[in-house]
Write a protein that holds these residues in place. Structure first.
Motif, PDB file in Angstrom:
ATOM      1  N   PRO A   1       0.827  -1.207   0.000  1.00  0.00           N
ATOM      2  CA  PRO A   1       0.000   0.000   0.000  1.00  0.00           C
ATOM      3  C   PRO A   1       0.864   1.261   0.000  1.00  0.00           C
ATOM      4  O   PRO A   1       2.015   1.232   0.449  1.00  0.00           O
ATOM      5  N   HIS A   2       0.311   2.356  -0.508  1.00  0.00           N
ATOM      6  CA  HIS A   2       1.064   3.613  -0.469  1.00  0.00           C
ATOM      7  C   HIS A   2       1.287   4.004   0.998  1.00  0.00           C
ATOM      8  O   HIS A   2       0.538   3.603   1.890  1.00  0.00           O
ATOM      9  N   LEU A   3       2.331   4.754   1.230  1.00  0.00           N
ATOM     10  CA  LEU A   3       2.689   5.147   2.593  1.00  0.00           C
ATOM     11  C   LEU A   3       2.448   6.631   2.863  1.00  0.00           C
ATOM     12  O   LEU A   3       2.915   7.152   3.868  1.00  0.00           O
ATOM     13  N   ASP A   4       1.705   7.292   2.001  1.00  0.00           N
ATOM     14  CA  ASP A   4       1.309   8.678   2.278  1.00  0.00           C
ATOM     15  C   ASP A   4       0.502   8.702   3.569  1.00  0.00           C
ATOM     16  O   ASP A   4      -0.479   7.971   3.700  1.00  0.00           O
ATOM     17  N   GLY A   5       0.903   9.511   4.500  1.00  0.00           N
ATOM     18  CA  GLY A   5       0.151   9.656   5.741  1.00  0.00           C
ATOM     19  C   GLY A   5       0.096   8.411   6.597  1.00  0.00           C
ATOM     20  O   GLY A   5      -0.829   8.249   7.392  1.00  0.00           O
ATOM     21  N   VAL A   6       1.069   7.532   6.463  1.00  0.00           N
ATOM     22  CA  VAL A   6       1.031   6.264   7.215  1.00  0.00           C
ATOM     23  C   VAL A   6       1.153   6.475   8.722  1.00  0.00           C
ATOM     24  O   VAL A   6       0.547   5.735   9.493  1.00  0.00           O
ATOM     25  N   VAL A   7       1.895   7.484   9.150  1.00  0.00           N
ATOM     26  CA  VAL A   7       2.069   7.705  10.585  1.00  0.00           C
ATOM     27  C   VAL A   7       0.734   8.162  11.181  1.00  0.00           C
ATOM     28  O   VAL A   7       0.151   9.141  10.739  1.00  0.00           O
TER      29      VAL A   7
ATOM     30  N   SER B   1      -5.869   0.116   6.251  1.00  0.00           N
ATOM     31  CA  SER B   1      -6.990   1.005   5.933  1.00  0.00           C
ATOM     32  C   SER B   1      -6.916   1.706   4.584  1.00  0.00           C
ATOM     33  O   SER B   1      -7.786   2.512   4.269  1.00  0.00           O
ATOM     34  N   VAL B   2      -5.907   1.413   3.777  1.00  0.00           N
ATOM     35  CA  VAL B   2      -5.788   2.107   2.491  1.00  0.00           C
ATOM     36  C   VAL B   2      -6.822   1.555   1.515  1.00  0.00           C
ATOM     37  O   VAL B   2      -6.885   0.345   1.273  1.00  0.00           O
TER      38      VAL B   2
END
Length: 131
Positions: A53-59, A65-66
């Motif tokens: 999954p993309h890791l934009d905003g993962v923190v 939940s992507v």
């Protein structure tokens, strides 16, 4: 007394503890961008899913939940109790993915150096800070 703990469990605990030390306060997003090269083969920061999954905003994002990404049963189960990818969970997972989420399909063995993990998390919190 502690025989039931594996080496990976101890490593995860050490990494997680070290990330919340004064040294972690000096985490470097630019160094984290370099460490992200390990992730970039499967993950992107452009909002698009790849092998992972993309890791934009993962923190601080809820686990598994992507939208549009098909997670393994193990990852879905790991996130069922409302778990989020806070810094501690990320540190544990990045150090030993297959120990943290037993049955994960992520083939990556883990980031070995605590400082690389701290830097990587700092970068993931704000990728623009590395530019």
């Amino acid at each position: 007394m502690f025989k039931h703990f594996t080496t990976a469990t101890w490593l995860s605990a050490i990494v997680a503890t070290s990330l919340f030390s004064p040294a972690a306060a000096a985490a470097d997003a630019t160094a984290g961008k370099k460490a992200f090269r390990l992730c970039a083969a499967c993950h992107a920061l452009d909002g698009k899913n790849r092998v992972g999954p993309h890791l934009d905003g993962v923190v601080d994002r809820p686990v598994a939940s992507v939208e549009g990404f098909r997670y393994s049963k193990a990852m879905v189960a790991f996130g069922e109790d409302g778990k989020v990818w806070d810094e501690q969970h990320l540190a544990e997972y990045l150090a030993a993915p297959r120990t943290t989420v037993k049955g994960t399909t992520m083939a990556f063995a883990g980031v070995k150096k605590p400082e690389d993990i701290a830097n990587l998390i700092e970068f993931l919190k704000d990728p623009a800070a590395a530019d």
